[in-house]
Design an enzyme around this catalytic site. Structure first.
Site, PDB file in Angstrom:
ATOM      1  CG  HIS A 146      37.539  35.141  49.457  1.00 13.85           C
ATOM      2  ND1 HIS A 146      38.150  34.586  48.829  1.00 13.85           N
ATOM      3  CD2 HIS A 146      38.393  35.982  50.300  1.00 13.85           C
ATOM      4  CE1 HIS A 146      39.575  34.735  49.140  1.00 13.85           C
ATOM      5  NE2 HIS A 146      39.563  35.297  50.090  1.00 13.85           N
ATOM      6  CG  ASP A 167      32.325  49.250  39.365  1.00 10.60           C
ATOM      7  OD1 ASP A 167      32.499  49.254  40.468  1.00 10.60           O
ATOM      8  OD2 ASP A 167      32.441  50.460  38.769  1.00 10.60           O
ATOM      9  CE  LYS A 202      37.737  43.828  51.919  1.00 15.14           C
ATOM     10  NZ  LYS A 202      39.025  43.205  51.720  1.00 15.14           N
TER      11      LYS A 202
END
Length: 290
Positions: A210, A226, A190
């Site tokens: 989100h 996942d 991420k």
């Protein structure tokens, strides 16, 4: 008729753009290859609906402007005394993203500001005692973990490159950047995706809580179990030219709309607009297909 007119106005004011590197070159296999959504039309429609509801999020405007200016010469991108100001360094952006993990935007920005105030250069951060770095970023939460990650990153970077600068990443492809950043402990997918999209202006689609929750609501992904698979699927399905806008808007909507969140927020989230969530139509569409 009124909706069509609004859609046309949106498309003319927020034209798709492309950057120098494309996520279509990603060799990663789609873990949900049998799941045909989202389609191009669906992505564009969701983007337009959320844009009508929220407008383009102000916090991401500066990054979008940089993407739009990528085709210009450097002197045009950053004119002397120009409005865009100084371009954020890749290293600044990476550490800012590390500090944003598991906390609010307000707290992470405060932590980054405190860190830069206490230690104006990254060389000073590297040389500082861990306790001093922890104290500076404590308001952002997980101070020991984040301090260790930052100091390890700086130490490895200095050993690898001989200086504390990551501007060399701008010349690499998306896959090369991912491989490079994966060598640093504590830098996950991420964080890498956020640096790709915001600091490096590449076509990537980060997935956080989100974004993944909203995507499940509109049936863009098969499961929420996942996030890594969700990330791979969405980067295969979402057109490059829509990734940046759609990601920013889904992130904003996921924070604002309680109908698109499975979490119990104690009533802190508010209904979007007049209480109607435009994404419910996509959910109803899926139900009708079953």
């Amino acid at each position: 008729m009124q909706r069509s007119r609004k859609r046309k106005q949106i498309n003319s004011s927020l034209k798709p753009f492309r950057t120098t590197a494309s996520c279509r070159s990603h060799p990663a296999e789609d873990p949900y290859s049998d799941h045909p959504r989202p389609t191009f039309e669906e992505c564009r429609s969701v983007r337009d609906d959320l844009l009508s509801l929220h407008g383009f999020p102000q916090e991401f405007v500066k990054y979008r402007e940089r993407r739009l200016q990528m085709g210009l010469r450097e002197s045009q991108i950053l004119p002397k005394g120009g409005e865009c100001g100084e371009k954020e360094s890749v290293l600044d952006g990476l550490i800012r993203t590390v500090l944003s993990q598991n906390t609010t935007e307000v707290n992470s920005e405060r932590a980054f500001g405190n860190l830069k105030c206490a230690f104006p250069t990254w060389e000073q951060v590297l040389a500082a005692e861990s306790k001093g770095v922890e104290d500076a970023i404590r308001c952002g939460g997980l101070a020991p973990t984040k301090s260790s990650c930052i100091k390890n990153l700086l130490s490895c970077l200095l050993q690898k490159k001989g200086n504390l600068c990551m501007e060399y990443l701008r010349e690499l492809s998306i896959e090369e950047i991912k491989a490079e950043l994966s060598h640093f402990k504590g830098i996950g997918p991420k964080t890498v995706a956020c640096v790709l999209m915001f600091q490096l202006q590449k076509d990537d689609f980060p997935v956080d809580t989100h974004v993944s929750t909203v995507n499940v609501v509109v049936s863009m992904v098969a499961t929420l179990q996942d996030i890594k698979k969700t990330y791979l699927h969405l980067n295969q399905r979402i057109p490059d030219e829509l990734k940046f806008d759609l990601n920013c808007l889904l992130y904003t909507h996921g924070k604002a709309c309680k109908r698109c969140s499975n979490r119990n927020d104690g009533g802190l989230k508010k209904e979007t607009g007049d209480g109607h969530c435009p994404l419910l139509a996509y959910r109803k569409h899926q139900a009708a297909e079953k």
